[in-house]
Design a protein around this motif. Structure first.
Motif, PDB file in Angstrom:
ATOM      1  N   VAL A  12       0.857  -1.184   0.000  1.00  0.00           N
ATOM      2  CA  VAL A  12       0.000   0.000   0.000  1.00  0.00           C
ATOM      3  C   VAL A  12       0.894   1.235   0.000  1.00  0.00           C
ATOM      4  O   VAL A  12       1.834   1.339   0.802  1.00  0.00           O
ATOM      5  N   MET A  13       0.600   2.184  -0.878  1.00  0.00           N
ATOM      6  CA  MET A  13       1.364   3.426  -0.963  1.00  0.00           C
ATOM      7  C   MET A  13       0.401   4.611  -0.963  1.00  0.00           C
ATOM      8  O   MET A  13      -0.781   4.469  -1.280  1.00  0.00           O
ATOM      9  N   GLY A  14       0.917   5.774  -0.566  1.00  0.00           N
ATOM     10  CA  GLY A  14       0.108   6.975  -0.619  1.00  0.00           C
ATOM     11  C   GLY A  14      -0.721   7.234   0.618  1.00  0.00           C
ATOM     12  O   GLY A  14      -1.579   8.121   0.625  1.00  0.00           O
ATOM     13  N   ILE A  15      -0.491   6.490   1.681  1.00  0.00           N
ATOM     14  CA  ILE A  15      -1.208   6.686   2.933  1.00  0.00           C
ATOM     15  C   ILE A  15      -0.270   6.330   4.084  1.00  0.00           C
ATOM     16  O   ILE A  15       0.553   5.405   3.973  1.00  0.00           O
ATOM     17  N   GLY A  16      -0.366   7.072   5.185  1.00  0.00           N
ATOM     18  CA  GLY A  16       0.467   6.793   6.345  1.00  0.00           C
ATOM     19  C   GLY A  16      -0.044   5.598   7.137  1.00  0.00           C
ATOM     20  O   GLY A  16      -1.221   5.234   7.051  1.00  0.00           O
ATOM     21  N   GLU A  17       0.849   4.998   7.939  1.00  0.00           N
ATOM     22  CA  GLU A  17       0.484   3.808   8.698  1.00  0.00           C
ATOM     23  C   GLU A  17      -0.640   4.090   9.694  1.00  0.00           C
ATOM     24  O   GLU A  17      -1.566   3.292   9.848  1.00  0.00           O
ATOM     25  N   SER A  18      -0.579   5.254  10.375  1.00  0.00           N
ATOM     26  CA  SER A  18      -1.597   5.565  11.372  1.00  0.00           C
ATOM     27  C   SER A  18      -2.958   5.815  10.719  1.00  0.00           C
ATOM     28  O   SER A  18      -4.004   5.404  11.241  1.00  0.00           O
ATOM     29  N   ALA A  19      -2.955   6.479   9.565  1.00  0.00           N
ATOM     30  CA  ALA A  19      -4.216   6.726   8.856  1.00  0.00           C
ATOM     31  C   ALA A  19      -4.829   5.411   8.378  1.00  0.00           C
ATOM     32  O   ALA A  19      -6.050   5.205   8.474  1.00  0.00           O
ATOM     33  N   ALA A  20      -3.983   4.525   7.867  1.00  0.00           N
ATOM     34  CA  ALA A  20      -4.466   3.219   7.418  1.00  0.00           C
ATOM     35  C   ALA A  20      -5.011   2.418   8.596  1.00  0.00           C
ATOM     36  O   ALA A  20      -6.024   1.712   8.472  1.00  0.00           O
ATOM     37  N   GLU A  21      -4.358   2.539   9.734  1.00  0.00           N
ATOM     38  CA  GLU A  21      -4.806   1.818  10.935  1.00  0.00           C
ATOM     39  C   GLU A  21      -6.224   2.225  11.318  1.00  0.00           C
ATOM     40  O   GLU A  21      -7.052   1.378  11.690  1.00  0.00           O
ATOM     41  N   GLU A  22      -6.515   3.512  11.222  1.00  0.00           N
ATOM     42  CA  GLU A  22      -7.840   4.004  11.612  1.00  0.00           C
ATOM     43  C   GLU A  22      -8.934   3.439  10.709  1.00  0.00           C
ATOM     44  O   GLU A  22      -9.980   2.993  11.194  1.00  0.00           O
ATOM     45  N   ILE A  23      -8.696   3.463   9.403  1.00  0.00           N
ATOM     46  CA  ILE A  23      -9.760   3.012   8.501  1.00  0.00           C
ATOM     47  C   ILE A  23      -9.870   1.487   8.432  1.00  0.00           C
ATOM     48  O   ILE A  23     -10.886   0.953   7.996  1.00  0.00           O
ATOM     49  N   LEU A  24      -8.827   0.775   8.898  1.00  0.00           N
ATOM     50  CA  LEU A  24      -8.877  -0.690   8.901  1.00  0.00           C
ATOM     51  C   LEU A  24      -9.403  -1.265  10.217  1.00  0.00           C
ATOM     52  O   LEU A  24      -9.656  -2.464  10.315  1.00  0.00           O
ATOM     53  N   LYS A  25      -9.575  -0.405  11.223  1.00  0.00           N
ATOM     54  CA  LYS A  25      -9.985  -0.881  12.541  1.00  0.00           C
ATOM     55  C   LYS A  25     -11.265  -1.724  12.501  1.00  0.00           C
ATOM     56  O   LYS A  25     -11.326  -2.784  13.151  1.00  0.00           O
ATOM     57  N   PRO A  26     -12.293  -1.338  11.761  1.00  0.00           N
ATOM     58  CA  PRO A  26     -13.490  -2.201  11.699  1.00  0.00           C
ATOM     59  C   PRO A  26     -13.191  -3.599  11.173  1.00  0.00           C
ATOM     60  O   PRO A  26     -13.843  -4.574  11.568  1.00  0.00           O
ATOM     61  N   LEU A  27     -12.198  -3.688  10.284  1.00  0.00           N
ATOM     62  CA  LEU A  27     -11.815  -4.990   9.735  1.00  0.00           C
ATOM     63  C   LEU A  27     -11.163  -5.849  10.813  1.00  0.00           C
ATOM     64  O   LEU A  27     -11.431  -7.051  10.914  1.00  0.00           O
ATOM     65  N   TYR A  28     -10.300  -5.239  11.629  1.00  0.00           N
ATOM     66  CA  TYR A  28      -9.662  -5.965  12.723  1.00  0.00           C
ATOM     67  C   TYR A  28     -10.716  -6.505  13.688  1.00  0.00           C
ATOM     68  O   TYR A  28     -10.619  -7.634  14.183  1.00  0.00           O
ATOM     69  N   ASP A  29     -11.705  -5.673  13.978  1.00  0.00           N
ATOM     70  CA  ASP A  29     -12.738  -6.059  14.944  1.00  0.00           C
ATOM     71  C   ASP A  29     -13.663  -7.137  14.394  1.00  0.00           C
ATOM     72  O   ASP A  29     -14.207  -7.944  15.146  1.00  0.00           O
ATOM     73  N   LYS A  30     -13.838  -7.146  13.090  1.00  0.00           N
ATOM     74  CA  LYS A  30     -14.793  -8.070  12.469  1.00  0.00           C
ATOM     75  C   LYS A  30     -14.248  -9.484  12.316  1.00  0.00           C
ATOM     76  O   LYS A  30     -14.970 -10.462  12.533  1.00  0.00           O
ATOM     77  N   TYR A  31     -12.960  -9.589  11.939  1.00  0.00           N
ATOM     78  CA  TYR A  31     -12.392 -10.907  11.623  1.00  0.00           C
ATOM     79  C   TYR A  31     -11.370 -11.308  12.686  1.00  0.00           C
ATOM     80  O   TYR A  31     -10.173 -11.056  12.557  1.00  0.00           O
ATOM     81  N   HIS A  32     -11.844 -11.979  13.727  1.00  0.00           N
ATOM     82  CA  HIS A  32     -10.968 -12.345  14.840  1.00  0.00           C
ATOM     83  C   HIS A  32     -10.055 -13.529  14.504  1.00  0.00           C
ATOM     84  O   HIS A  32      -9.034 -13.726  15.164  1.00  0.00           O
ATOM     85  N   MET A  33     -10.417 -14.327  13.500  1.00  0.00           N
ATOM     86  CA  MET A  33      -9.621 -15.507  13.148  1.00  0.00           C
ATOM     87  C   MET A  33      -8.676 -15.226  11.986  1.00  0.00           C
ATOM     88  O   MET A  33      -8.077 -16.146  11.439  1.00  0.00           O
TER      89      MET A  33
END
Length: 240
Positions: free
Chosen positions: A181-202
């Protein structure tokens, strides 16, 4: 299966040679579903080498891979210390001796002959680009694999021989995909991916940031293949 990687050599410990063996082995083991518990680098020291081998023997890890210390000189003793610690004896291995003759012809230095000595129980890993063969030794339900240090020799030994061997030993229950992934910072990507982390625990979504890009590694199990595929699909929808 859990692994320990032990890199041996003063030149590696002192930074005179960049240790790429550790990253090469851990990444390739991971693709086989083998988790690396730790990577250790030590110098050419018999006592320290024996301590690390003994520590592995007492641990709950299953696989020890060593790199380095298989040459013909006096400071190459990884194989000898391992065999001694395991309580095994070494004999001339005909396959290894034939490989020496094939490499050198009929005349080679006497010190090279030490590279043909292996335990009777060993499976030889041929080195097509050098004189030091590796070996696979099984003892007390643990697996020991000794490889050379130079990456241009070690990498093909692993790819051509060790990887197929381990595939037959491991029931692979592992799925993995990687994205850049390019063109976005790690912290910004972390924020928008958080729902994905919460949804897929496995499913594990791991970011590895470097200059100008983030490498994401998504891993999961065949038992939860639908979750894995859905997570990958949603990941791409979010960031691509």
């Amino acid at each position: 299966m859990k692994a320990v990687i032990l890199n041996v050599g003063d030149e590696v410990l002192e930074g005179r040679v960049i240790n790429t063996n550790g990253s090469f082995l851990t990444s390739n083991l991971l693709k086989l579903g083998i988790h690396t518990d730790k990577v250790v680098t030590i110098g050419d020291d018999r006592e320290n080498l024996q301590k690390e081998i003994t520590s592995f023997m007492k641990s709950d890890n299953d696989l020890l891979i060593t790199t380095g210390g298989l040459g013909p000189t006096h400071d190459d003793f990884t194989k000898e210390v391992l065999v001694e610690t395991l309580g095994l004896d070494m004999i001339i291995n005909q396959e290894a001796e034939e490989l020496l003759h094939k490499y050198f012809g009929e005349n080679f230095a006497e010190c090279n002959l030490k590279q043909a000595y292996f335990p009777q129980e060993a499976i030889i890993i041929p080195n097509k680009l050098g004189t030091a063969d590796g070996a696979i030794i099984e003892k007390d339900k643990k697996l020991y694999i000794i490889l050379v240090g130079p990456p241009f020799e070690m990498n093909p030994m692993f790819d051509d021989f060790v990887k197929p061997y381990l595939k037959n030993k491991v029931a692979i229950d592992f799925l993995i995909k990687e994205y850049i992934v390019m063109g976005i910072g790690e912290s910004a990507a972390e924020e928008i991916l958080k729902p994905l982390y919460d949804k897929y625990h496995m499913v594990n979504i791991a970011p590895y940031a470097s200059l100008g890009k983030i490498r994401y590694q998504i891993t999961g199990s065949y038992r939860f293949e639908n979750d894995f595929n859905s997570a990958c699909s949603e990941f791409k929808e979010i960031l691509f």
